[in-house]
Scaffold this motif. Structure first.
Motif, PDB file in Angstrom:
ATOM      1  N   GLY A 163      37.922  50.957  50.717  1.00 23.34           N
ATOM      2  CA  GLY A 163      37.520  49.366  51.896  1.00 23.34           C
ATOM      3  C   GLY A 163      38.278  48.375  51.485  1.00 23.34           C
ATOM      4  N   PHE A 164      39.026  48.520  50.405  1.00 21.21           N
ATOM      5  CA  PHE A 164      39.689  47.935  49.637  1.00 21.21           C
ATOM      6  C   PHE A 164      40.317  46.489  50.527  1.00 21.21           C
ATOM      7  N   GLY A 165      40.457  45.565  50.309  1.00 17.10           N
ATOM      8  CA  GLY A 165      40.942  44.088  50.841  1.00 17.10           C
ATOM      9  C   GLY A 165      39.608  43.025  51.044  1.00 17.10           C
ATOM     10  N   HIS A 166      38.350  43.428  49.715  1.00 19.68           N
ATOM     11  CA  HIS A 166      37.717  41.889  49.958  1.00 19.68           C
ATOM     12  C   HIS A 166      37.944  41.831  48.825  1.00 19.68           C
ATOM     13  N   LEU A 167      36.548  40.614  48.974  1.00 18.85           N
ATOM     14  CA  LEU A 167      36.517  39.651  47.446  1.00 18.85           C
ATOM     15  C   LEU A 167      35.070  39.786  46.927  1.00 18.85           C
ATOM     16  N   GLY A 168      35.117  38.987  46.201  1.00 19.55           N
ATOM     17  CA  GLY A 168      33.491  38.900  46.146  1.00 19.55           C
ATOM     18  C   GLY A 168      33.088  38.106  44.539  1.00 19.55           C
ATOM     19  N   VAL A 169      32.247  37.339  44.208  1.00 21.00           N
ATOM     20  CA  VAL A 169      32.123  36.733  43.133  1.00 21.00           C
ATOM     21  C   VAL A 169      29.704  36.904  42.687  1.00 21.00           C
ATOM     22  N   LYS A 170      30.093  37.380  41.335  1.00 18.97           N
ATOM     23  CA  LYS A 170      29.035  37.909  40.673  1.00 18.97           C
ATOM     24  C   LYS A 170      28.584  36.570  40.481  1.00 18.97           C
ATOM     25  N   LEU A 171      27.233  35.964  39.983  1.00 22.87           N
ATOM     26  CA  LEU A 171      27.086  34.845  39.485  1.00 22.87           C
ATOM     27  C   LEU A 171      25.526  34.843  39.002  1.00 22.87           C
ATOM     28  N   VAL A 172      25.760  34.740  37.655  1.00 28.28           N
ATOM     29  CA  VAL A 172      25.100  35.266  36.899  1.00 28.28           C
ATOM     30  C   VAL A 172      23.925  33.673  35.794  1.00 28.28           C
TER      31      VAL A 172
END
Length: 318
Positions: free
Chosen positions: A64-73
């Motif tokens: 499933g590569f080809g994604h982006l993301g961000v963790k907000l803490v």
């Protein structure tokens, strides 16, 4: 966009599958900018902090590569007096093709799973294949995950749990003890260090608890708790006796007291490799049954991204 709570994460993840997802991520092309820290002044309650940890996969491929993301803490010190967790967070996973939101996942639970999986991944290269005795230092939320992750990749039979508050060690041991895995609380830390094949430490200590003088030949040390240059879980003797690895060179060299301090003092001459090196075969793992190895983790957004993609894949949403 799918909302994935902590219960759903627990339901779909398994330790070995997540370890393999992280292994694939560290072998692949992933971009990880420096995480953003934003102070939020709160004169009457202690300053808060907002952390943003982005990452994206540079190309599509297996897993499933080809994604982006961000963790907000967010870190709000005043929450303790309100009965609310100090650290809150969410993970936003997006399509790498369009940027459209795919899922919003429970950040704290995702972090527990991926942190433990990263330690197990490192141990797969660095711990002896016949390691059977684990010492868990610390009895916080991460401890149970670390025990389960290490037990998934090594034939553990015995787990000793040590904590500054003995009652918490006893509670954790009673909860995790089961047929085939004997889990017991211990009070004598030096003796427990000497008996362990794997030592995993997840504390907020500024004073070293893992003493090199007490480690047995062939031990693997897994340091997870310290995340600032002032925090220290292992002493210089442990570092001198070990071949030292980290999750990422940039993160550990800037944020981990167990790496920053020994590098500055000369106790640590060089880092042998990181998870990129181990997973790609550009650095050797364990070389003999007698050597001592040490892995220091501070966490990286690569792990969050890989874990989030794996969760959504298991939920059948990709």
């Amino acid at each position: 966009m799918r909302i994935v709570d902590a219960a759903a994460i627990d339901r779909v993840l398994d330790r070995n599958g997540l370890v393999e997802a992280l292994r694939a991520a560290f072998r692949d092309e992933v971009t990880v900018p420096v995480r953003h820290h934003h102070a939020i002044p709160r004169p009457d309650a202690g300053d808060a902090m907002l952390l943003l940890m982005p990452a994206w996969q540079s190309r599509a491929g297996e897993g499933g590569f080809g994604h982006l993301g961000v963790k907000l803490v967010s870190v709000f010190p005043g929450n303790a007096g309100k009965g609310v967790a100090t650290v809150q967070g969410s993970y936003l996973l997006m399509s790498g093709e369009t940027g459209a939101p795919v899922a919003l996942l429970d950040g704290p639970r995702l972090t527990l799973w991926r942190t433990a999986a990263a330690s197990a991944l490192a141990a797969d290269y660095l711990a002896r294949p016949d390691a059977r005795r684990l010492l868990m230092i610390g009895a916080g939320a991460l401890a149970a995950h670390l025990i389960a992750a290490h037990a998934a990749i090594r034939p553990l039979e015995e787990v000793a749990v040590w904590n500054r508050t003995p009652e918490r060690a006893a509670e954790l041991a009673a909860r995790l003890d089961r047929p085939g895995l004997c889990v017991r609380a211990v009070a004598d830390l030096p003796a427990a260090l000497g008996a362990a094949d794997i030592v995993s430490s997840a504390t907020l200590s500024a004073v070293p608890l893992v003493t090199g003088a007490h480690l047995s030949p062939g031990a693997h040390v897994d340091l997870v708790g310290g995340f600032t240059p002032a925090m220290r879980e292992a002493d210089d003797a442990a570092v001198r006796r070990a071949r030292v690895y980290v999750d990422t060179r940039a993160g550990a060299s800037a944020e981990a007291g167990d790496i920053v301090q020994p590098l500055a003092s000369g106790a640590l001459a060089a880092i042998e490799g990181d998870l990129f090196d181990l997973c790609r075969g550009t650095a050797p793992g364990r070389r003999s049954a007698e050597e001592i190895t040490l892995f220091k983790s501070v966490g990286t957004a690569i792990e969050d991204l890989a874990a989030a993609v794996h969760v959504i894949g298991r939920l059948g949403a990709l």
